[in-house]
Design an enzyme around this catalytic site. Structure first.
Site, PDB file in Angstrom:
ATOM      1  N   HIS A   1     -13.178  -2.780   3.667  1.00 55.42           N
ATOM      2  CA  HIS A   1     -11.774  -3.182   3.784  1.00 55.42           C
ATOM      3  C   HIS A   1     -11.170  -2.698   5.106  1.00 55.42           C
ATOM      4  O   HIS A   1     -10.633  -3.492   5.875  1.00 55.42           O
ATOM      5  CB  HIS A   1     -10.980  -2.642   2.580  1.00 55.42           C
ATOM      6  CG  HIS A   1      -9.523  -2.964   2.621  1.00 55.42           C
ATOM      7  ND1 HIS A   1      -8.786  -3.322   1.522  1.00 55.42           N
ATOM      8  CD2 HIS A   1      -8.641  -2.966   3.653  1.00 55.42           C
ATOM      9  CE1 HIS A   1      -7.540  -3.559   1.869  1.00 55.42           C
ATOM     10  NE2 HIS A   1      -7.426  -3.346   3.162  1.00 55.42           N
TER      11      HIS A   1
ATOM     12  N   HIS B   1      -2.855   2.502   8.253  1.00 56.18           N
ATOM     13  CA  HIS B   1      -3.971   1.727   7.698  1.00 56.18           C
ATOM     14  C   HIS B   1      -4.212   0.512   8.578  1.00 56.18           C
ATOM     15  O   HIS B   1      -3.265  -0.110   9.068  1.00 56.18           O
ATOM     16  CB  HIS B   1      -3.640   1.297   6.271  1.00 56.18           C
ATOM     17  CG  HIS B   1      -4.591   0.280   5.725  1.00 56.18           C
ATOM     18  ND1 HIS B   1      -5.933   0.507   5.599  1.00 56.18           N
ATOM     19  CD2 HIS B   1      -4.382  -0.990   5.269  1.00 56.18           C
ATOM     20  CE1 HIS B   1      -6.510  -0.575   5.088  1.00 56.18           C
ATOM     21  NE2 HIS B   1      -5.588  -1.506   4.889  1.00 56.18           N
TER      22      HIS B   1
ATOM     23  N   HIS C   1      -7.537  -2.618   9.915  1.00 56.91           N
ATOM     24  CA  HIS C   1      -8.828  -3.273   9.676  1.00 56.91           C
ATOM     25  C   HIS C   1      -9.598  -3.399  10.999  1.00 56.91           C
ATOM     26  O   HIS C   1      -9.872  -4.526  11.437  1.00 56.91           O
ATOM     27  CB  HIS C   1      -8.618  -4.682   9.093  1.00 56.91           C
ATOM     28  CG  HIS C   1      -7.769  -4.752   7.859  1.00 56.91           C
ATOM     29  ND1 HIS C   1      -7.121  -5.905   7.457  1.00 56.91           N
ATOM     30  CD2 HIS C   1      -7.471  -3.823   6.922  1.00 56.91           C
ATOM     31  CE1 HIS C   1      -6.460  -5.685   6.326  1.00 56.91           C
ATOM     32  NE2 HIS C   1      -6.639  -4.420   5.984  1.00 56.91           N
TER      33      HIS C   1
ATOM     34  N   GLU D   1     -17.484  12.541  22.548  1.00 61.00           N
ATOM     35  CA  GLU D   1     -16.164  13.044  22.155  1.00 61.00           C
ATOM     36  C   GLU D   1     -15.931  13.091  20.643  1.00 61.00           C
ATOM     37  O   GLU D   1     -15.009  13.766  20.185  1.00 61.00           O
ATOM     38  CB  GLU D   1     -15.080  12.122  22.738  1.00 61.00           C
ATOM     39  CG  GLU D   1     -15.053  12.059  24.225  1.00 61.00           C
ATOM     40  CD  GLU D   1     -14.247  13.197  24.814  1.00 61.00           C
ATOM     41  OE1 GLU D   1     -13.012  13.122  24.761  1.00 61.00           O
ATOM     42  OE2 GLU D   1     -14.861  14.164  25.290  1.00 61.00           O
TER      43      GLU D   1
ATOM     44  N   GLU E   1       0.824  -1.223   0.000  1.00 63.42           N
ATOM     45  CA  GLU E   1       0.000   0.000   0.000  1.00 63.42           C
ATOM     46  C   GLU E   1       0.854   1.269   0.000  1.00 63.42           C
ATOM     47  O   GLU E   1       0.361   2.340   0.346  1.00 63.42           O
ATOM     48  CB  GLU E   1      -0.958   0.006   1.202  1.00 63.42           C
ATOM     49  CG  GLU E   1      -1.885  -1.192   1.318  1.00 63.42           C
ATOM     50  CD  GLU E   1      -2.889  -1.329   0.174  1.00 63.42           C
ATOM     51  OE1 GLU E   1      -2.889  -0.490  -0.742  1.00 63.42           O
ATOM     52  OE2 GLU E   1      -3.662  -2.306   0.200  1.00 63.42           O
TER      53      GLU E   1
END
Ligand code: 2HA
Ligand code: ZN
Length: 271
Positions: A210, A139, A141, A169, A116
């Protein structure tokens, strides 16, 4: 020369990946992090003229020429970073041609940076144009955020609004909201370009079905952004199938945002 294994940025990468793994956000080789380092700080640990090998990136990152990043490796597991940083992380400098990464340390078993990297470096370029202090792209998941993708409309305004409603918040932590991309093929320049476009406007971008991207000035800040989204998504997933008896009203969010002086996306509220 100081020992690289004692460098604060390296120790922080180890601690962050370990935290993310234990939260269940980064199964197997899921997730990746890139962290823009200070050249002078890196020079205390590494000879910046000593390039171990060069790796083509496959895209043009001219604005980042000379910049140094520590980046998680492709196919590597967050689970293993802390016990074996030299195989699971790499330190790369963007070469003068803008399309080559010069390896200064790491990927010791012959590995390379995350698949990525386009989304990471393109996001760095985008964030640096709006925030010169941005250093981190992350990144992951996260479980509930991903679950929410399957039962909630993938619309930026609606997705952000739901998250803001889930914890008081939220509007304070991410007043700029959450950008959303549809499902796209990952690991490509196209998803990188789409992510970077969103990053001009948002520090958080959901990759439909994703995961999520976050950007920030520090690893802590970026982690905290994703953590807050994930907490809100968890509350959503724990309550979405139940009758909603109480909710945080839009007027209350305005009161809070104005009290704390945060610049929030007014168009994401229904006033
Ligand atoms: O690196 O998470 O998106 C593994 C991934 C790809
Ligand atoms: Zn992923």
């Amino acid at each position: 020369m100081k020992d690289i294994l004692t460098a604060p940025f390296l120790k922080e990468m180890c601690a962050t990946t370990a935290n993310m793994y234990r939260l269940g956000w980064d199964e197997r080789n899921g997730g990746n992090i890139s962290y823009l380092l200070d050249n002078e700080e890196v020079a205390q640990y590494l000879d910046l003229d000593h390039v171990i090998r060069t790796i083509p990136t496959g895209f043009d990152a001219t604005p980042l020429i000379g910049k140094i990043f520590i980046v998680t490796g492709t196919g590597k597991y967050f689970k293993n970073v802390q016990s074996d940083p030299e195989n699971n992380l790499g330190i790369i400098q963007i070469a003068k041609d803008g399309t080559t990464a010069e390896l200064l340390w790491g990927y010791a078993d012959g590995g390379r940076f995350t698949s990525e990297l386009p989304a990471h470096l393109m996001s760095h370029m985008a964030r640096l144009t709006v925030d010169p202090d941005n250093r981190v792209v992350m990144h992951s998941h996260p479980t509930y955020t991903l679950a929410m993708n399957y039962v909630h409309e993938l619309d930026e305004k609606k997705f952000t609004h739901t998250l803001w409603e889930m914890c008081t918040e939220c509007i304070v932590v991410f007043p700029d909201g959450v950008g959303v991309l549809p499902w796209m093929l990952c690991g490509t320049n196209e998803i990188g370009e789409a992510t970077a476009e969103k990053m001009k406007e948002f520090r958080l971008v959901v990759w439909g079905m994703h995961g999520i991207y976050g950007a920030g000035k520090t690893l802590d800040e970026t982690f905290g952004l994703i953590e807050t989204v994930e907490k809100a998504a968890q509350i959503y997933m724990l309550t979405a199938h139940l009758p909603r008896v109480n909710t945080i009203k839009d007027e209350e969010m305005v009161t809070l945002a104005e009290f704390l002086g945060v610049d929030y996306r007014k168009d994401f509220l229904n006033l």
